[in-house]
Design a protein around this motif. Structure first.
Motif: not given
Length: 387
Positions: A334-344
């Motif tokens: 999912k890392v290239f999907a828009p708005f996907f992030t694991t950072k706060p």
């Protein structure tokens, strides 16, 4: 008399058997059998759900079925003996003649125009989207071609509806994500502003509230900038340049950002023999900055990020690798999907924007990541111009 189906042209044994049977049979039975075979062939052709058009070696139409009449609006007599280009929009006719000649030189059963939108021309001048399958037929009179034609108008309508639905869903997801990213810093700014308005803050509290205003305003501005960059991506302004020079410039800025760097280090290995390549320096600086920043943030202030360039099989490689915790498989997808992030405090747009930029250059980004093994992003750029 028993009716025997036509034998495949490639079967010598069956052809011989037919000849022997025909030679041994009375003339009347032979004629009757051929009539039955001809009628069977006619019924099969007419029963086909696809439009069938057969052309002779010179491209003239020699056979059509009822579906052809229905699809193109011509009576059968209006088509027989006419060039097949009659059924093709005028803008494609000259090119089709060349394609037909190429097919006759290397005939094989295949789809026509794979990957392209094909259109047929009706008698009334309307164009209809179609799919075509070509089958060569070798005969004593030369190589004929049987085209099976399908009207895909309804499929195109359905595809447009699905695409429209997906766009609406994407807009909804994007709006929700942007609203979420804006709401958090905006709430913090509102609370800080109220604290200032009420007054009576001690010096320490004043500095804390001021820091909230500065940091959250910057975060809000960064979110809006990322969103605008994502939504209005511009075409790269390609110019021949030194990719290594672009890398050195970005890494100078990275090393100057002590808060981002922490105690981590950045190693560099640039291929001095890397040829100049067409690229947009501003856009690739943004890509490299995103990749290096993500790597350093994943390290949490310790560890190593390596950046290197190389040439391989007509492409330039820009590799950013860290020795951090890696990315779990379910997140790597999912890392290239828009708005996907694991950072706060991440917007989840950096990698999506980066990939769009690289693809606009005719290249791509590859990810190699695994838990406890670090993460490697490889940017692949064409050396001989964007595709």
């Amino acid at each position: 008399m028993e009716l025997h189906p036509p034998m495949p042209s490639g079967s010598k044994k069956r052809k011989t058997a037919v000849r022997r049977r025909v030679a041994a049979a009375p003339l009347e039975e032979v004629i009757e059998e051929f009539k039955r075979a001809e009628e069977l062939f006619r019924l099969v052709v007419e029963a086909s759900p696809s439009a069938l058009v057969m052309t002779n070696p010179s491209g003239k139409i020699v056979l059509v079925n009822a579906q052809t009449e229905k699809l193109f609006g011509y009576a059968r007599a209006e088509l027989l003996g006419k060039p097949v280009e009659l059924l093709i929009p005028a803008r494609h006719r000259e090119r089709h003649v060349a394609h037909r000649a190429a097919f006759s030189r290397a005939p094989s059963a295949r789809a026509m125009g794979a990957g392209r939108d094909l259109f047929g021309l009706r008698k009334d001048g309307a164009e209809v989207p179609i799919e075509i399958g070509l089958n060569p037929l070798s005969t004593p009179d030369g190589s004929f071609v049987l085209a099976s034609i399908i009207d895909i108008t309804q499929r195109r309508v359905l595809e447009r509806k699905v695409a429209h639905t997906e766009v609406l869903a994407s807009i909804g997801t994007m709006a929700a994500a942007v609203a979420h990213e804006i709401r958090n810093p905006l709430n913090s700014i509102i609370l800080a502003a109220k604290a200032f308005a009420h007054g009576g803050l001690r010096a320490e509290e004043f500095e804390q509230v001021k820091a909230v205003l500065v940091n959250e305003s910057a975060r809000l501005n960064r979110t809006l900038e990322d969103f605008l960059e994502f939504s209005r991506a511009r075409a790269p302004k390609l110019e021949s340049g030194d990719l290594n020079a672009t890398v050195r410039e970005v890494l100078e800025n990275v090393r100057a950002d002590k808060a981002l760097l922490g105690k981590a280090r950045v190693d560099v290995d640039l291929d001095a023999a890397l040829p100049r390549l067409p690229h947009d320096p501003d856009q690739l600086r943004q890509v490299l900055w995103n990749l290096v920043r993500n790597a350093l943030q994943a390290l949490g202030g310790k560890g190593c990020v390596s950046v290197r360039t190389a040439a391989r099989h007509g492409s330039a490689l820009l590799v950013v690798e860290d020795d951090g915790p890696g990315i779990p498989p379910e997140q790597a997808e999912k890392v290239f999907a828009p708005f996907f992030t694991t950072k706060p405090q991440g917007t989840g747009l950096g990698l999506s924007i980066s990939r769009n930029i690289v693809r606009a250059h005719g290249g791509d980004i590859e990810l190699d990541a695994a838990p406890r093994r670090g993460t490697r992003f490889t940017v692949i750029l064409p050396l001989a111009g964007a595709r």
